[in-house]
Design a protein around this motif. Structure first.
Motif, mmCIF file in Angstrom:
data_model
loop_
_atom_site.group_PDB
_atom_site.id
_atom_site.type_symbol
_atom_site.label_atom_id
_atom_site.label_comp_id
_atom_site.label_asym_id
_atom_site.label_seq_id
_atom_site.Cartn_x
_atom_site.Cartn_y
_atom_site.Cartn_z
ATOM 1 N N GLU A 170 0.802 -1.198 0.000
ATOM 2 C CA GLU A 170 0.000 0.000 0.000
ATOM 3 C C GLU A 170 0.845 1.261 0.000
ATOM 4 N N SER A 171 2.144 1.138 0.099
ATOM 5 C CA SER A 171 3.002 2.315 0.133
ATOM 6 C C SER A 171 3.094 2.949 -1.240
ATOM 7 N N LEU A 172 2.837 4.250 -1.305
ATOM 8 C CA LEU A 172 2.973 4.957 -2.570
ATOM 9 C C LEU A 172 4.402 5.429 -2.790
ATOM 10 N N GLY A 173 5.292 5.123 -1.868
ATOM 11 C CA GLY A 173 6.682 5.536 -1.999
ATOM 12 C C GLY A 173 7.613 4.384 -2.317
ATOM 13 N N ALA A 174 7.080 3.236 -2.651
ATOM 14 C CA ALA A 174 7.901 2.059 -2.929
ATOM 15 C C ALA A 174 8.243 1.994 -4.420
ATOM 16 N N VAL A 175 8.982 0.971 -4.810
ATOM 17 C CA VAL A 175 9.432 0.859 -6.199
ATOM 18 C C VAL A 175 8.544 -0.035 -7.053
ATOM 19 N N GLU A 176 7.550 -0.709 -6.441
ATOM 20 C CA GLU A 176 6.659 -1.535 -7.235
ATOM 21 C C GLU A 176 5.475 -0.705 -7.733
ATOM 22 N N SER A 177 4.872 -1.153 -8.810
ATOM 23 C CA SER A 177 3.713 -0.454 -9.363
ATOM 24 C C SER A 177 2.465 -0.815 -8.578
ATOM 25 N N LEU A 178 1.573 0.176 -8.462
ATOM 26 C CA LEU A 178 0.326 -0.015 -7.732
ATOM 27 C C LEU A 178 -0.826 0.609 -8.499
ATOM 28 N N ALA A 179 -1.990 0.029 -8.342
ATOM 29 C CA ALA A 179 -3.235 0.649 -8.778
ATOM 30 C C ALA A 179 -4.077 0.768 -7.522
ATOM 31 N N GLU A 180 -4.514 1.981 -7.221
ATOM 32 C CA GLU A 180 -5.286 2.169 -5.990
ATOM 33 C C GLU A 180 -6.452 3.116 -6.239
ATOM 34 N N CYS A 181 -7.421 3.034 -5.370
ATOM 35 C CA CYS A 181 -8.608 3.880 -5.422
ATOM 36 C C CYS A 181 -8.455 4.960 -4.350
ATOM 37 N N ILE A 238 -12.201 13.632 -7.169
ATOM 38 C CA ILE A 238 -11.845 12.301 -6.670
ATOM 39 C C ILE A 238 -13.137 11.577 -6.305
ATOM 40 N N ASP A 239 -13.575 10.689 -7.203
ATOM 41 C CA ASP A 239 -14.768 9.907 -6.910
ATOM 42 C C ASP A 239 -14.404 8.423 -6.827
ATOM 43 N N ASP A 240 -15.403 7.589 -6.598
ATOM 44 C CA ASP A 240 -15.141 6.163 -6.405
ATOM 45 C C ASP A 240 -14.700 5.445 -7.677
ATOM 46 N N THR A 241 -14.768 6.116 -8.823
ATOM 47 C CA THR A 241 -14.340 5.481 -10.075
ATOM 48 C C THR A 241 -12.903 5.829 -10.448
ATOM 49 N N LEU A 242 -12.285 6.747 -9.718
ATOM 50 C CA LEU A 242 -10.914 7.165 -10.017
ATOM 51 C C LEU A 242 -9.926 6.088 -9.573
ATOM 52 N N ILE A 243 -9.036 5.722 -10.468
ATOM 53 C CA ILE A 243 -7.968 4.770 -10.151
ATOM 54 C C ILE A 243 -6.644 5.471 -10.376
ATOM 55 N N ARG A 244 -5.792 5.423 -9.377
ATOM 56 C CA ARG A 244 -4.464 6.035 -9.484
ATOM 57 C C ARG A 244 -3.458 4.945 -9.806
ATOM 58 N N LEU A 245 -2.667 5.189 -10.844
ATOM 59 C CA LEU A 245 -1.578 4.283 -11.187
ATOM 60 C C LEU A 245 -0.274 4.904 -10.725
ATOM 61 N N THR A 295 1.334 -5.340 -20.215
ATOM 62 C CA THR A 295 0.637 -6.634 -20.215
ATOM 63 C C THR A 295 -0.266 -6.766 -18.998
ATOM 64 N N ASP A 296 0.246 -6.400 -17.822
ATOM 65 C CA ASP A 296 -0.564 -6.495 -16.604
ATOM 66 C C ASP A 296 -1.783 -5.580 -16.669
ATOM 67 N N LEU A 297 -1.589 -4.341 -17.137
ATOM 68 C CA LEU A 297 -2.717 -3.413 -17.260
ATOM 69 C C LEU A 297 -3.727 -3.911 -18.288
ATOM 70 N N ASP A 298 -3.246 -4.405 -19.398
ATOM 71 C CA ASP A 298 -4.116 -4.937 -20.441
ATOM 72 C C ASP A 298 -4.959 -6.082 -19.892
ATOM 73 N N ASN A 299 -4.326 -7.005 -19.187
ATOM 74 C CA ASN A 299 -5.040 -8.143 -18.611
ATOM 75 C C ASN A 299 -6.062 -7.688 -17.576
ATOM 76 N N ALA A 300 -5.671 -6.759 -16.715
ATOM 77 C CA ALA A 300 -6.576 -6.286 -15.669
ATOM 78 C C ALA A 300 -7.767 -5.540 -16.261
ATOM 79 N N LEU A 301 -7.523 -4.670 -17.246
ATOM 80 C CA LEU A 301 -8.618 -3.924 -17.866
ATOM 81 C C LEU A 301 -9.554 -4.844 -18.641
ATOM 82 N N ASN A 302 -8.988 -5.816 -19.348
ATOM 83 C CA ASN A 302 -9.831 -6.775 -20.061
ATOM 84 C C ASN A 302 -10.654 -7.601 -19.086
ATOM 85 N N ALA A 303 -10.066 -8.007 -17.975
ATOM 86 C CA ALA A 303 -10.804 -8.776 -16.973
ATOM 87 C C ALA A 303 -11.930 -7.938 -16.383
ATOM 88 N N ALA A 304 -11.654 -6.665 -16.106
ATOM 89 C CA ALA A 304 -12.690 -5.783 -15.563
ATOM 90 C C ALA A 304 -13.806 -5.577 -16.579
#
Length: 88
Positions: free
Chosen positions: A1-12, A31-38, A50-59
């Motif tokens: 959940e850290s926004l200061g780390a080196v891994e990528s995150l998607a958060e609401c 900032i509403d409930d549909t906003l996603i921060r990358l 690839t990960d974003l493509d898979n996640a968006l297609n799944a959604a």
């Protein structure tokens, strides 16, 4: 959940970073409930795409099992014909 780390995150933000901000103020900020921060980390660009493509297609398909970020998810689900919905 850290926004200061080196891994990528998607958060609401409305549920995480701005959860304590009143609804009216979040609305003024856009900032509403549909906003996603990358928050993009140090992974390779092709892996992130690839990960974003898979996640968006799944959604879009309403099928979380098609997400590569979940255990057991296939590498590239795409549409039924194997193509992506997104133009990267």
């Amino acid at each position: 959940e850290s926004l200061g780390a080196v891994e990528s995150l998607a958060e609401c933000p409305s549920l995480m970073t701005h959860a304590s901000v009143p609804d009216e103020q979040r609305a003024l900020l856009g900032i509403d409930d549909t906003l996603i921060r990358l928050s993009v980390g140090v992974e390779s660009c092709s892996d992130l795409i690839t990960d974003l493509d898979n996640a968006l297609n799944a959604a879009l398909n309403g099928n979380k099992k098609n997400s590569s970020f979940l255990p057991g998810g296939p590498a590239s689900p795409g549409k039924d014909d194997g193509e992506s919905y997104w133009d990267w």
